[in-house]
Design an enzyme around this catalytic site. Structure first.
Site, PDB file in Angstrom:
ATOM      1  CG  ASP A  10      25.323  56.435  62.779  1.00 30.82           C
ATOM      2  OD1 ASP A  10      26.088  55.807  62.020  1.00 30.82           O
ATOM      3  OD2 ASP A  10      25.734  56.993  63.815  1.00 30.82           O
ATOM      4  CB  SER A  11      26.535  52.100  63.414  1.00 34.56           C
ATOM      5  OG  SER A  11      27.303  53.220  63.844  1.00 34.56           O
ATOM      6  CB  CYS A  73      26.386  55.558  59.017  1.00 32.84           C
ATOM      7  SG  CYS A  73      27.618  54.360  59.513  1.00 32.84           S
ATOM      8  CD  GLU A 151      26.623  54.315  69.755  1.00 34.24           C
ATOM      9  OE1 GLU A 151      25.639  53.904  70.384  1.00 34.24           O
ATOM     10  OE2 GLU A 151      26.542  55.122  68.808  1.00 34.24           O
ATOM     11  CB  CYS A 183      33.338  58.545  61.917  1.00 35.59           C
ATOM     12  SG  CYS A 183      32.253  57.683  63.067  1.00 35.59           S
ATOM     13  CG  HIS A 185      29.637  57.986  66.414  1.00 38.01           C
ATOM     14  ND1 HIS A 185      29.098  57.321  65.344  1.00 38.01           N
ATOM     15  CD2 HIS A 185      29.081  57.427  67.527  1.00 38.01           C
ATOM     16  CE1 HIS A 185      28.243  56.394  65.789  1.00 38.01           C
ATOM     17  NE2 HIS A 185      28.217  56.445  67.117  1.00 38.01           N
TER      18      HIS A 185
HETATM   19  N1  DGL Z   1      28.775  56.934  62.566  1.00 35.87           N
HETATM   20  C1  DGL Z   1      29.408  55.849  61.887  1.00 35.87           C
HETATM   21  C2  DGL Z   1      30.211  56.387  60.694  1.00 35.87           C
HETATM   22  O1  DGL Z   1      29.939  57.495  60.239  1.00 35.87           O
HETATM   23  C3  DGL Z   1      30.139  55.036  62.886  1.00 35.87           C
HETATM   24  C4  DGL Z   1      30.528  53.732  62.361  1.00 35.87           C
HETATM   25  C5  DGL Z   1      30.674  52.646  63.362  1.00 35.87           C
HETATM   26  O2  DGL Z   1      29.675  52.249  63.951  1.00 35.87           O
HETATM   27  O3  DGL Z   1      31.793  52.143  63.476  1.00 35.87           O
HETATM   28  O4  DGL Z   1      31.058  55.757  60.149  1.00 35.87           O
END
Ligand code: DGL
Length: 259
Positions: A10-11, A73, A151, A183, A185
């Site tokens: 993931d990011s 993600c 984050e 998302c 998160h």
């Molecule tokens: N967890 C990522 C998602 O599902 C976050 C994306 C981001 O870093 O903006 O989209």
């Protein structure tokens, strides 16, 4: 090969919400989780950059001999999974906002989607939205700032509460009866969402479905780990591993790794 790990990326830390579902359903699978927190948020980057970062993450996991990759993600899935599938031989599992179940179940004919800008502006998302959203008021909201707050360890902050109220109030006014979390998160926001949203609004996320799909694809490819031994798990982050640690609890360890 079946003992090789499942790789997830993931990011940032959000995809651990997906890892939890995968680990719950497949406790004997070895897993490696990669958080590219240094480059979060992906949601504000262009498609080419998201593809480039997704390739880098995939190559890291393939070097660790992962047998299957979960793109944990929505932003990376909706922008990059097509490229990843065409470039590499391993199976990929992606995650997209669950518009379909929300659209099929809505009684008020109004649903809310909270997702990143990168997901909402992707071709994959607009195709799915067009397919299931006709005749329904689909209220899309870009969750600007939410990923950054998570984050930086400000998950349950006043700032977060204010932001969520700002984004959700118009949806409540529009009489939505389903809120889709687009998302990975966002499942961590659940306690705040339950506080803000009226009880009748159902919150939908795709974590469990991703875990089920992972199991199906492993079975189809004869890659399921049938061992009953305790599995091994590795969590890597290239920035602020303590934030990931706070989401994982005491049983697992988040490690810093420069990549
Ligand atoms: N967890 C990522 C998602 O599902 C976050 C994306 C981001 O870093 O903006 O989209």
């Amino acid at each position: 090969m079946s003992k090789n790990p499942i790789g997830l990326f993931d990011s940032g830390v959000g995809g651990t919400s997906i890892w939890k579902e995968v680990h719950h359903l497949l406790p004997h699978e070895n897993t490696i989780y990669l958080a590219d927190s240094k480059n979060a948020p992906y949601g504000l980057k262009g498609k080419d950059k998201i593809i480039e970062l997704s390739i880098k993450n995939t190559e890291f996991l393939l070097e660790k001999d992962c047998k299957l990759i979960v793109v944990a993600c929505n932003t990376a899935t909706t922008n990059a999974i097509k490229t990843l599938r065409s470039k590499y031989d391993v199976p990929f599992i992606g995650i997209e906002p669950a518009i379909k179940p929300a659209a099929l179940q809505t009684q008020t004919k109004a649903i809310g989607i909270l997702a990143t800008k990168g997901t909402l502006s992707s071709e994959l998302f607009s195709n799915t939205s067009a397919l299931y959203g006709s005749g329904i008021n689909v209220i899309e909201q870009h969750g600007e700032g939410i990923v950054q707050l998570i984050e930086t360890g400000k998950l349950y902050s006043e700032e977060m509460k204010a932001l969520l109220k700002l984004y959700l109030e118009p949806m409540i006014q529009a009489n939505i009866d389903h809120l889709v979390l687009g998302c990975t998160h966002y499942p961590y926001l659940m306690p705040l969402l339950l506080e803000i949203l009226p009880e009748h609004i159902k919150i939908i996320d795709s974590g469990e479905a991703v875990a089920r799909q992972t199991k199906n694809v492993l079975q189809q490819n004869r890659l399921l780990n049938t061992s009953t031994q305790q599995s091994s798990t590795k969590f890597y982050s290239n920035s602020n591993p303590e934030v990931m640690q706070s989401l994982l609890g005491n049983h697992f360890t988040a490690e810093y790794l420069a990549f």
